[in-house]
Design a protein around this motif. Structure first.
Motif, short mmCIF file in Angstrom:
data_model
loop_
_atom_site.label_atom_id
_atom_site.label_comp_id
_atom_site.label_asym_id
_atom_site.label_seq_id
_atom_site.Cartn_x
_atom_site.Cartn_y
_atom_site.Cartn_z
N ARG A 118 0.83 -1.19 0.00
CA ARG A 118 0.00 0.00 0.00
C ARG A 118 0.88 1.26 0.00
NH1 ARG A 118 -3.30 3.82 -1.35
NH2 ARG A 118 -4.11 5.08 0.37
N ILE A 119 1.94 1.26 0.79
CA ILE A 119 2.83 2.42 0.86
C ILE A 119 3.41 2.75 -0.51
CG2 ILE A 119 4.99 3.29 1.84
CD1 ILE A 119 4.35 1.63 4.36
N ASP A 120 3.77 1.72 -1.26
CA ASP A 120 4.38 1.93 -2.58
C ASP A 120 3.43 2.55 -3.59
OD1 ASP A 120 6.79 0.95 -1.70
OD2 ASP A 120 6.45 -1.09 -2.46
N THR A 121 2.13 2.53 -3.32
CA THR A 121 1.17 3.10 -4.27
C THR A 121 0.90 4.59 -4.01
OG1 THR A 121 -0.79 2.57 -2.93
CG2 THR A 121 0.02 0.87 -4.44
N ILE A 122 1.39 5.11 -2.91
CA ILE A 122 1.10 6.50 -2.52
C ILE A 122 2.12 7.45 -3.15
CG2 ILE A 122 0.82 8.10 -0.59
CD1 ILE A 122 0.17 5.68 1.16
N SER A 123 1.62 8.50 -3.76
CA SER A 123 2.49 9.52 -4.33
C SER A 123 3.22 10.26 -3.22
CB SER A 123 1.66 10.51 -5.16
OG SER A 123 2.48 11.57 -5.62
N ARG A 124 4.52 10.47 -3.39
CA ARG A 124 5.33 11.16 -2.38
C ARG A 124 6.03 12.34 -3.04
NH1 ARG A 124 9.11 6.70 0.12
NH2 ARG A 124 9.40 8.26 1.75
N GLU A 125 5.72 13.55 -2.58
CA GLU A 125 6.24 14.77 -3.19
C GLU A 125 7.39 15.33 -2.38
OE1 GLU A 125 2.99 17.45 -3.95
OE2 GLU A 125 1.65 15.79 -4.40
N ALA A 126 8.34 15.93 -3.07
CA ALA A 126 9.57 16.39 -2.44
C ALA A 126 9.35 17.63 -1.58
CB ALA A 126 10.62 16.69 -3.51
#
Length: 208
Positions: A118-126
């Motif tokens: 699930r964590i790998d599917t979440i967009s993470r912005e800088a």
């Protein structure tokens, strides 16, 4: 020492929004020359006096700060805040009278958990990270983020698969959901990591 390294910081990717809430009193020249900022816990307000709990870095003993405020902050007891204050030279011991210049509410949250899938599917912005540090059972963060005026995610997520390991992996999740970004602004966050940090097997909390 329980741990040789308290936090292993691998990749820093995020931040949060700072909400201002300060006292009306103007600081004196002395306070302007000697003031400091710390992330503390707001304990409450009574008869014009506010109380805060300060935990020095790592595992040093807690200090209670008390000081007068012009009005009661619109902050719930137990919330983490950024305190701008001055400590007189005579203030000593576990409870100290201080001069408060201002109080700002910051992003205050508890460690969350999810499956790595699930964590790998979440967009993470800088973000522009300045520092990450631990005080007691909290991980604190100072950074700059782009202001949007809209809600965003700013979580610290633990990988459930590492819960019983000596190294617990946590992921900083910053997601604005594509909101229009305007300018960069300073931001602070504090996460209660006690659920993971106090586990008997935990030797390292790794923030990714």
């Amino acid at each position: 020492m329980k741990r040789l390294f308290d936090i292993l910081l691998l990749v820093a990717l995020l931040a949060t929004v700072l909400v201002a809430c300060s006292d009306d009193n103007e600081p004196s020249d002395e306070k302007q020359d000697n003031f400091r900022y710390d992330v503390v816990t707001y304990d409450g307000f009574s008869d014009g006096v506010a109380q805060f709990t300060f935990i020095p870095r790592l595992d040093a003993p807690e200090i209670t700060y008390v000081g007068r405020l012009g009005k009661q902050p619109e902050i719930k007891a137990g919330q983490r805040v950024l305190l701008n204050y001055f400590v007189p030279a005579e203030a000593k011991g576990a409870k100290q009278d201080v001069i408060i210049n201002g109080v700002s509410a910051i992003f205050s949250d508890t460690l969350r958990y999810a499956d790595k899938q699930r964590i790998d599917t979440i967009s993470r912005e800088a973000i522009r990270l300045s520092s990450v540090w631990r005080t007691g059972n909290y991980i604190n963060l100072h950074a700059e983020v782009e202001y949007t005026g809209s809600p965003r995610w700013f979580y610290l997520l633990m990988d459930k698969a590492t819960w019983n390991s000596d190294t617990i992996d946590c992921y900083l999740i910053h997601n604005t959901f594509g909101a229009q970004a305007y300018h960069w602004r300073k931001a602070y966050a504090s996460y209660d990591i006690s659920a993971a940090w106090n586990r008997p097997k935990c030797k390292v909390l790794r923030v990714l």
